[in-house]
Design an enzyme around this catalytic site. Structure first.
Site, PDB file in Angstrom:
ATOM      1  N   GLY A 131     -15.148   7.179  -0.596  1.00 36.91           N
ATOM      2  CA  GLY A 131     -13.990   6.373  -0.218  1.00 36.91           C
ATOM      3  C   GLY A 131     -12.922   7.175   0.496  1.00 36.91           C
ATOM      4  O   GLY A 131     -13.109   8.345   0.848  1.00 36.91           O
ATOM      5  N   TYR A 162      -3.940  -5.800  -8.090  1.00 36.63           N
ATOM      6  CA  TYR A 162      -4.035  -4.347  -7.897  1.00 36.63           C
ATOM      7  C   TYR A 162      -3.014  -3.633  -8.778  1.00 36.63           C
ATOM      8  O   TYR A 162      -3.343  -2.690  -9.504  1.00 36.63           O
ATOM      9  CB  TYR A 162      -3.805  -4.017  -6.423  1.00 36.63           C
ATOM     10  CG  TYR A 162      -3.769  -2.538  -6.099  1.00 36.63           C
ATOM     11  CD1 TYR A 162      -4.940  -1.791  -6.047  1.00 36.63           C
ATOM     12  CD2 TYR A 162      -2.556  -1.898  -5.806  1.00 36.63           C
ATOM     13  CE1 TYR A 162      -4.906  -0.442  -5.723  1.00 36.63           C
ATOM     14  CE2 TYR A 162      -2.520  -0.550  -5.481  1.00 36.63           C
ATOM     15  CZ  TYR A 162      -3.695   0.172  -5.440  1.00 36.63           C
ATOM     16  OH  TYR A 162      -3.659   1.507  -5.129  1.00 36.63           O
TER      17      TYR A 162
END
Length: 325
Positions: free
Chosen positions: A11, A143
């Site tokens: 990532g 989130y």
């Protein structure tokens, strides 16, 4: 740290952190954990071991820890803010369920754990300027909810089971290595790409939208330094405010124009990203990180801009423009 497992190694942060740790610990195993379909490539695959580690599968975490005698886990698996809003169930499964799996393995195998938090862990009731280390955290995004939960869960495992958990609250991260991944602050990466490509940048946020930002080299250094810090000095663990610079779209645009004079920008606001950004701090107070483990950033906006433009020009194969770099 000797042997390290990085979950989410392919990532945005993991790609660079894996290579940094391999350079720092050449005699250890720095394991690039990946999910199927996102296997390491190039130098990331060739420079060290890798293992399939889906954070929702505790057996895969445990197998990698056992095989490589891992003593430290960097848990970087997460859906970024705007993406998470479109897939909240998956965001919770990865951000909270995955962290629980990681902490359980760490408890059983005696590993230290780093799990990054974020400026997204704050909400509209939080003081927006020089946000304190300890303050109200009532985020309005899934989130942010997963990040607050992660901070509390990590603190619980440290207090209840003695797991060495540590963390920092990352600002928006800017890098020329990995492409943006759907974060609210990613406009500050996209804008550099547009400048180098000679495109008009379509900014998704309004002028005057300030957010804390950080250049990736500083973020990587923070992730390593917090795990190497003397635990006897740590009053806090999960999670430290760290700061470097704060700007709005107009400020970064004008800084880039100093080096790319013909660069143009227009505002095309994205209501979702704007709403998220408006709920986040303008700037963070990182006094505790400075006092407890000597945190100090190395990059300001000008130094970062010169470095970003220089590297992106090479990466994108663009002929050298008239830039005073």
């Amino acid at each position: 740290m000797k042997n390290v497992l990085i979950i989410g190694a392919t990532g945005q942060i993991g790609t660079e952190l894996t290579m940094k740790l391999r350079g720092m610990y050449p005699n250890g195993d720095i394991v690039a954990g990946y999910i199927k379909g996102a296997e390491p490539k190039g130098v990331l695959a060739e420079s060290g071991p890798s293992a399939e580690v889906d954070i929702t599968n505790p057996n895969q975490i445990a197998d990698a820890v056992e095989k490589y005698k891992v003593d430290t886990i960097y848990n970087l698996a997460a859906l970024l803010s705007a993406v998470a809003e479109s897939r909240p169930q998956l965001a919770w499964k990865i951000g909270v369920g995955g962290l629980y799996n990681t902490l359980e393995v760490a408890r059983e195998k005696n590993c230290a754990v780093f799990t990054p938090s974020s400026i997204g862990s704050f909400g509209p009731e939080t003081p927006h300027d020089m946000t304190p280390q300890d303050t109200i955290q009532r985020p309005q995004t899934i989130y942010g909810v997963t990040k607050v939960t992660g901070e509390m869960l990590s603190d619980y495992y440290a207090r209840r089971f003695g797991v060495d958990t540590r963390s920092v609250r990352f600002p928006g991260l800017i890098s020329y290595v990995a492409p943006p991944g759907g974060g609210t602050t990613d406009y500050a990466v996209d804008i550099y790409y547009s400048a180098i490509k000679g495109e008009t940048f379509k900014c998704p946020l309004h002028a005057g939208t300030f957010m804390d930002m950080m250049y990736m080299p500083d973020a990587l250094r923070a992730a390593v330094e917090i795990m190497e810090a003397d635990p006897s000095r740590l009053v806090h663990r999960n999670s430290f405010n760290i700061a470097s610079m704060s700007f709005d779209p107009e400020i970064i645009y004008n800084k880039i124009k100093e080096y790319v004079p013909d660069f143009k920008m227009e505002y095309v606001p994205d209501p979702l990203r704007q709403a998220i950004a408006d709920s986040w701090p303008n700037s963070l107070d990182d006094t505790c990180a400075r006092e407890e483990w000597d945190w100090k950033p190395e990059y300001d906006l000008d130094k970062m801009t010169r470095d970003m433009l220089s590297h992106l020009r090479v990466k994108l194969g663009v002929a050298e423009a008239e830039m005073a770099l």
